[in-house]
Design an enzyme around this catalytic site. Structure first.
Site, PDB file in Angstrom:
ATOM      1  CG  HIS A  91      -1.831   1.184   1.322  1.00 27.75           C
ATOM      2  ND1 HIS A  91      -3.156   1.054   1.684  1.00 27.75           N
ATOM      3  CD2 HIS A  91      -1.650   2.503   1.102  1.00 27.75           C
ATOM      4  CE1 HIS A  91      -3.735   2.239   1.666  1.00 27.75           C
ATOM      5  NE2 HIS A  91      -2.830   3.145   1.330  1.00 27.75           N
ATOM      6  CG  HIS A 123      -9.915   4.315   3.422  1.00 29.69           C
ATOM      7  ND1 HIS A 123      -8.722   4.952   3.706  1.00 29.69           N
ATOM      8  CD2 HIS A 123     -10.784   4.738   4.369  1.00 29.69           C
ATOM      9  CE1 HIS A 123      -8.875   5.734   4.770  1.00 29.69           C
ATOM     10  NE2 HIS A 123     -10.128   5.623   5.180  1.00 29.69           N
ATOM     11  CG  ASP A 136      -1.545   4.749   4.127  1.00 26.43           C
ATOM     12  OD1 ASP A 136      -1.667   5.172   2.969  1.00 26.43           O
ATOM     13  OD2 ASP A 136      -2.252   5.131   5.079  1.00 26.43           O
ATOM     14  CG  HIS A 171      -4.990   2.117   5.801  1.00 31.20           C
ATOM     15  ND1 HIS A 171      -6.337   1.946   5.992  1.00 31.20           N
ATOM     16  CD2 HIS A 171      -4.876   3.028   4.811  1.00 31.20           C
ATOM     17  CE1 HIS A 171      -6.992   2.724   5.157  1.00 31.20           C
ATOM     18  NE2 HIS A 171      -6.129   3.388   4.422  1.00 31.20           N
ATOM     19  CG  HIS A 176      -0.820   7.102  -0.926  1.00 28.12           C
ATOM     20  ND1 HIS A 176      -2.053   7.210  -1.530  1.00 28.12           N
ATOM     21  CD2 HIS A 176      -1.030   6.443   0.241  1.00 28.12           C
ATOM     22  CE1 HIS A 176      -2.974   6.645  -0.746  1.00 28.12           C
ATOM     23  NE2 HIS A 176      -2.380   6.167   0.332  1.00 28.12           N
ATOM     24  CE  LYS A 193      -7.892   2.002  -0.862  1.00 31.30           C
ATOM     25  NZ  LYS A 193      -6.663   2.118  -0.092  1.00 31.30           N
TER      26      LYS A 193
HETATM   27  C1  NCD Z   1      -3.714   8.810   2.265  1.00 29.05           C
HETATM   28  C2  NCD Z   1      -3.282   9.878   1.259  1.00 29.05           C
HETATM   29  O1  NCD Z   1      -2.716  10.905   1.680  1.00 29.05           O
HETATM   30  O2  NCD Z   1      -3.496   9.697   0.071  1.00 29.05           O
HETATM   31  N1  NCD Z   1      -3.728   9.406   3.575  1.00 29.05           N
HETATM   32  C3  NCD Z   1      -3.717   8.742   4.758  1.00 29.05           C
HETATM   33  O3  NCD Z   1      -3.847   9.419   5.781  1.00 29.05           O
HETATM   34  N2  NCD Z   1      -3.577   7.453   4.849  1.00 29.05           N
HETATM   35  C4  NCD Z   1      -5.034   8.248   1.868  1.00 29.05           C
HETATM   36  C5  NCD Z   1      -5.375   6.924   2.538  1.00 29.05           C
HETATM   37  O4  NCD Z   1      -4.637   5.960   2.409  1.00 29.05           O
HETATM   38  O5  NCD Z   1      -6.423   6.846   3.189  1.00 29.05           O
HETATM   39 ZN    ZN Z   2      -3.158   5.062   1.765  1.00 27.33          ZN
HETATM   40 ZN    ZN Z   3      -6.837   4.821   3.070  1.00 31.02          ZN
END
Ligand code: NCD
Ligand code: ZN
Ligand code: ZN
Length: 346
Positions: free
Chosen positions: A14, A137, A248, A175, A16, A100
């Site tokens: 996971h 999520h 995450d 998460h 970003h 997702k």
């Molecule tokens: C994530 C993001 O910034 O894209 N933020 C987070 O707090 N985890 C989005 C997510 O995974 O929910």
């Molecule tokens: Zn995330």
């Molecule tokens: Zn998330």
């Protein structure tokens, strides 16, 4: 005392990476140690179609440092308009690994997510048929539900009913942040797994809120009370193959974190494995680290584990930057709250 540990190269289930200058800045931090990562599709606008995913994968590959070996595993952002045929084609082509689900409004860039779950049942049924897993999520968004209860309520009101309606759908609860999440996975033998982040293994809500509010610990789902952190840690070190690492790592520009309305997300990628080694070591479970970072994830996704290895060696406190430049901004690296002694090679 273990001073050195060689494990199969980890994957991040996971992650970003964002786009543009931020992608350029953060991708090397993950590619340095991880072989593969499940790439979250919550760009603006989101990665919705096969064409979007192909273009985003190309931008990621173009941003990779010279000589880096890293495979992005792409996902599609589920909307109420997702075309099951486009999704099935993207999955069959090997372009898309998972889909997702964001409840609309639950987190960063989730406005295009799902409001009425009935509307996505046909897509979910198609996914079950073709063996495409769903990453979730797991938080409800109703204003009446307290933010600290949103995961538990989601399991009861949304996730469990969906799983009952779509037998055979493989689900990854992304998460997880509560004992309820860990218990739900453990009680359900089939088709269900969960990723756990670094911040949820290391910290609880006191760390974020006592003695001042620390925006860099603010993420969603929000850090919970200590007993939940303990349950997550117990799951992570249990050796149970349904739990694996999804950092995450979610970079936001420093000014967006240190703001009147702080963006949700912790940027853990640069120190992810050092943090995890410390956490597992403190729990007396270094022998369970490899399963969590490198074996359980591929097994659930039906992929081979990585052939090559990394070595973690204990030494002097790790030096790393407090922030890294990202275009005209910076992104602040997660504060582990303690010196880190585990170094990763190569
Ligand atoms: C994530 C993001 O910034 O894209 N933020 C987070 O707090 N985890 C989005 C997510 O995974 O929910
Ligand atoms: Zn995330
Ligand atoms: Zn998330």
């Amino acid at each position: 005392m273990t001073q050195s540990l060689t494990i199969r190269r980890p994957d991040d289930w996971h992650l970003h990476l964002r786009d543009g200058a931020m992608l350029q800045a953060v991708l090397p931090e993950t590619a340095r140690h991880f072989a593969r990562a499940i790439i979250m599709p919550n760009l603006v606008p989101p990665v919705v179609t096969m064409a979007d995913a192909a273009a985003y994968r190309d931008r990621i590959m173009a941003a990779l440092p010279e000589g880096a070996r890293f495979t992005p595993l792409m996902t599609l952002y589920l909307t109420e308009e997702t075309d099951p045929d486009d999704l099935a084609a993207a999955h069959a082509a090997g372009l898309v690994t998972a889909v997702k689900l964001y409840p609309a409004g639950a987190t960063t860039n989730s406005a295009s997510g799902v409001s009425n779950f009935e509307n996505v049942l046909p897509v979910l049924e198609r996914m079950a048929e073709i063996g495409c897993p769903l990453c979730v999520h797991g938080e409800v968004t109703d204003r009446e539900i307290d933010i600290f209860d949103r995961e538990a309520v989601f399991i009861e009101r949304v996730l469990d009913p969906i799983r009952a309606r779509v037998p055979g759908l493989r689900v990854i609860m992304e998460h997880i942040t509560t004992r309820d999440g860990a218990d739900y996975v453990m009680e359900n033998a089939q088709d269900l797994a969960a990723t756990i982040t670094i911040q949820h293994l290391m910290f609880d809500r006191n760390d974020m809120l006592v003695g001042g509010m620390r925006p860099h610990y603010y993420c969603l789902p929000i850090l919970k009370r200590r007993e939940h952190r303990e349950a997550l840690l117990a799951a992570a070190i249990s050796g149970d193959s349904r739990f694996f690492l999804g950092t995450d790592s979610a970079p936001h520009p420093t000014h967006a974190k240190e703001a009147t309305c702080c963006a949700a997300g912790c940027f853990t990628a640069p120190i992810a494995l050092s943090c995890l080694a410390s956490t597992f070591e403190e729990a007396g479970a270094l022998d369970k680290l490899e399963g969590f970072t490198s074996l359980h994830g591929p097994a659930f996704y039906g992929l081979p584990a990585n052939e090559d290895t990394i070595t973690l060696t204990k030494g002097a406190p790790l030096e790393y930057p407090a922030t890294i430049p990202a275009g005209e901004h910076t992104v602040t690296v997660f504060d582990p709250g303690q010196p880190l002694h585990w170094h990763v090679t190569p």
